[in-house]
Design an enzyme around this catalytic site. Structure first.
Site, mmCIF file in Angstrom:
data_model
loop_
_atom_site.group_PDB
_atom_site.id
_atom_site.type_symbol
_atom_site.label_atom_id
_atom_site.label_comp_id
_atom_site.label_asym_id
_atom_site.label_seq_id
_atom_site.Cartn_x
_atom_site.Cartn_y
_atom_site.Cartn_z
ATOM 1 C CE LYS A 166 -6.292 -1.822 -0.513
ATOM 2 N NZ LYS A 166 -7.069 -1.872 0.925
ATOM 3 N NE ARG A 171 -4.752 4.187 3.336
ATOM 4 C CZ ARG A 171 -4.157 3.945 2.052
ATOM 5 N NH1 ARG A 171 -4.444 3.241 1.256
ATOM 6 N NH2 ARG A 171 -2.776 4.458 2.194
HETATM 7 N N1 HH2 Z 1 -4.605 0.008 3.373
HETATM 8 C C1 HH2 Z 1 -3.526 -0.213 2.577
HETATM 9 C C2 HH2 Z 1 -2.812 0.298 3.254
HETATM 10 N N2 HH2 Z 1 -3.243 1.665 4.418
HETATM 11 N N3 HH2 Z 1 -5.259 1.859 5.692
HETATM 12 C C3 HH2 Z 1 -6.443 1.984 6.138
HETATM 13 N N4 HH2 Z 1 -7.009 2.379 6.914
HETATM 14 N N5 HH2 Z 1 -7.407 0.571 5.076
HETATM 15 C C4 HH2 Z 1 -6.745 0.423 3.918
HETATM 16 O O1 HH2 Z 1 -7.951 -0.236 3.608
HETATM 17 C C5 HH2 Z 1 -5.671 0.573 4.008
HETATM 18 C C6 HH2 Z 1 -4.170 1.367 4.481
HETATM 19 C C7 HH2 Z 1 -2.972 -0.476 0.858
HETATM 20 O O2 HH2 Z 1 -3.209 -0.044 0.269
HETATM 21 P P1 HH2 Z 1 -1.948 0.867 -0.218
HETATM 22 O O3 HH2 Z 1 -1.872 1.922 0.696
HETATM 23 O O4 HH2 Z 1 -2.597 1.596 -1.408
HETATM 24 O O5 HH2 Z 1 -0.604 -0.200 -0.515
HETATM 25 P P2 HH2 Z 1 1.042 -0.557 0.191
HETATM 26 O O6 HH2 Z 1 -0.248 -1.383 1.871
HETATM 27 O O7 HH2 Z 1 0.742 -1.415 -0.283
HETATM 28 O O8 HH2 Z 1 1.582 0.617 0.987
#
Ligand code: HH2
Length: 284
Positions: A227, A262
């Site tokens: 992040k 995660r």
């Molecule tokens: N962060 C993201 C998505 N889902 N779920 C939980 N429980 N906690 C988090 O910190 C979290 C999450 C965002 O990250 P990512 O899936 O890599 O990216 P994007 O939302 O652009 O798909």
């Protein structure tokens, strides 16, 4: 501590890792990487081989640059074949679906997901809590503000002098929403929502004071992987290169009470968290 989900109980007597499977064209660090079910299958094979305890499948991005919301039909078209393939390829694998939509949650549970990871903590879909109660999934309630398009921006990053107090209070409200829908507390995990409606200083404060969130009494998940705050602290501009910073943040979070992590990069986090846990807990 234990976490109940639709297919059993996950013991949290050691750090647990959720491997990220983003079936989205626009995710911030890995968007567009998985263009076919076979690509997703290969990624899941790797995440499992590297020691993931679960996979978290998502079909809608919340990217910091402002995400484009997708319909339930499109989200289902993206995630259902991947969940079905994971069930077929890896018998007994623990599957979580990252969604804010009750219809997506319900159909994914029917396809084999045992956990619903709702980054809106039941705020955005009035049916979500009732559906999760009915299908008896474990739930991750993540702190955020606003809707899918702006929750990962700074639009709602408006806090007074104690942001962790506000995050904790809002997570308590989310837990009450779950309780009101008759979801047993044993099914609930809380997540501070690193980078969601938070500037970097607020994300770092949430990690530093994670013990205040753990004090609510439910297990804590963190999603720090690749992040923005890690980029700001390290100067590493390419998200996929932020592995070492991610590991550092996860080890610090483990020490402050997180038990679920995660991540995109399972292997380095698995090794680091297992070693950190042996040192911190004294139990290899
Ligand atoms: N962060 C993201 C998505 N889902 N779920 C939980 N429980 N906690 C988090 O910190 C979290 C999450 C965002 O990250 P990512 O899936 O890599 O990216 P994007 O939302 O652009 O798909």
């Amino acid at each position: 501590m234990h976490w109940q989900h639709a297919s059993g109980t996950l013991s949290l007597d050691k750090p647990r890792i959720f491997g990220i499977v983003n079936v989205t064209p626009d995710s911030f660090s890995d968007g567009g990487r998985l263009t076919s079910v076979d690509d997703a299958r290969r990624l899941i094979d790797r995440l499992v081989a590297e020691g993931a305890d679960a996979i978290d499948v998502g079909g809608e991005s919340t990217r910091p640059q402002g995400a484009t919301p997708v319909s339930a039909d499109e989200e289902l078209r993206r995630v259902i074949p991947v969940i079905e393939a994971a069930v077929k390829d890896h018998h007994g694998i623990l599957i979580s679906v990252d969604t804010v939509k009750s219809r997506v949650a319900e159909e994914c549970a029917a396809a084999g997901a045992s956990i619903v990871n709702d980054v809106s903590a039941f705020r955005l879909d009035a049916e979500m809590a009732a559906v999760c109660a009915r299908v008896r999934v474990g739930v991750v309630l993540m702190h955020s503000r606003g809707d899918v398009a702006d929750m990962a921006t700074f639009t709602h990053a408006t806090y007074g002098d104690d942001p962790v107090r506000e995050i904790t209070d809002e997570l308590c409200v989310a837990l009450e929403r779950a309780t009101a829908a008759e979801i047993p507390a044993e099914r609930v995990v809380l997540d501070p929502g690193i980078g969601f409606s938070k500037r970097s200083a607020q994300s770092i404060a949430a990690l530093r004071e994670l013990d205040r969130i753990a004090a609510i009494g439910r297990p804590v998940m963190v999603g720090v992987s690749r992040k923005r705050f890690i980029g700001e602290l390290t100067g590493v501009t390419t998200p996929a290169d932020r592995v070492a910073g991610t590991v550092g943040a996860n080890v610090a979070a483990l020490d402050r009470g997180a038990r679920l992590f995660r991540v995109h990069d399972v292997k380095p986090n698995r090794e680091a968290l297992d070693v950190a846990w042996a040192v911190l807990d004294g139990a290899p």
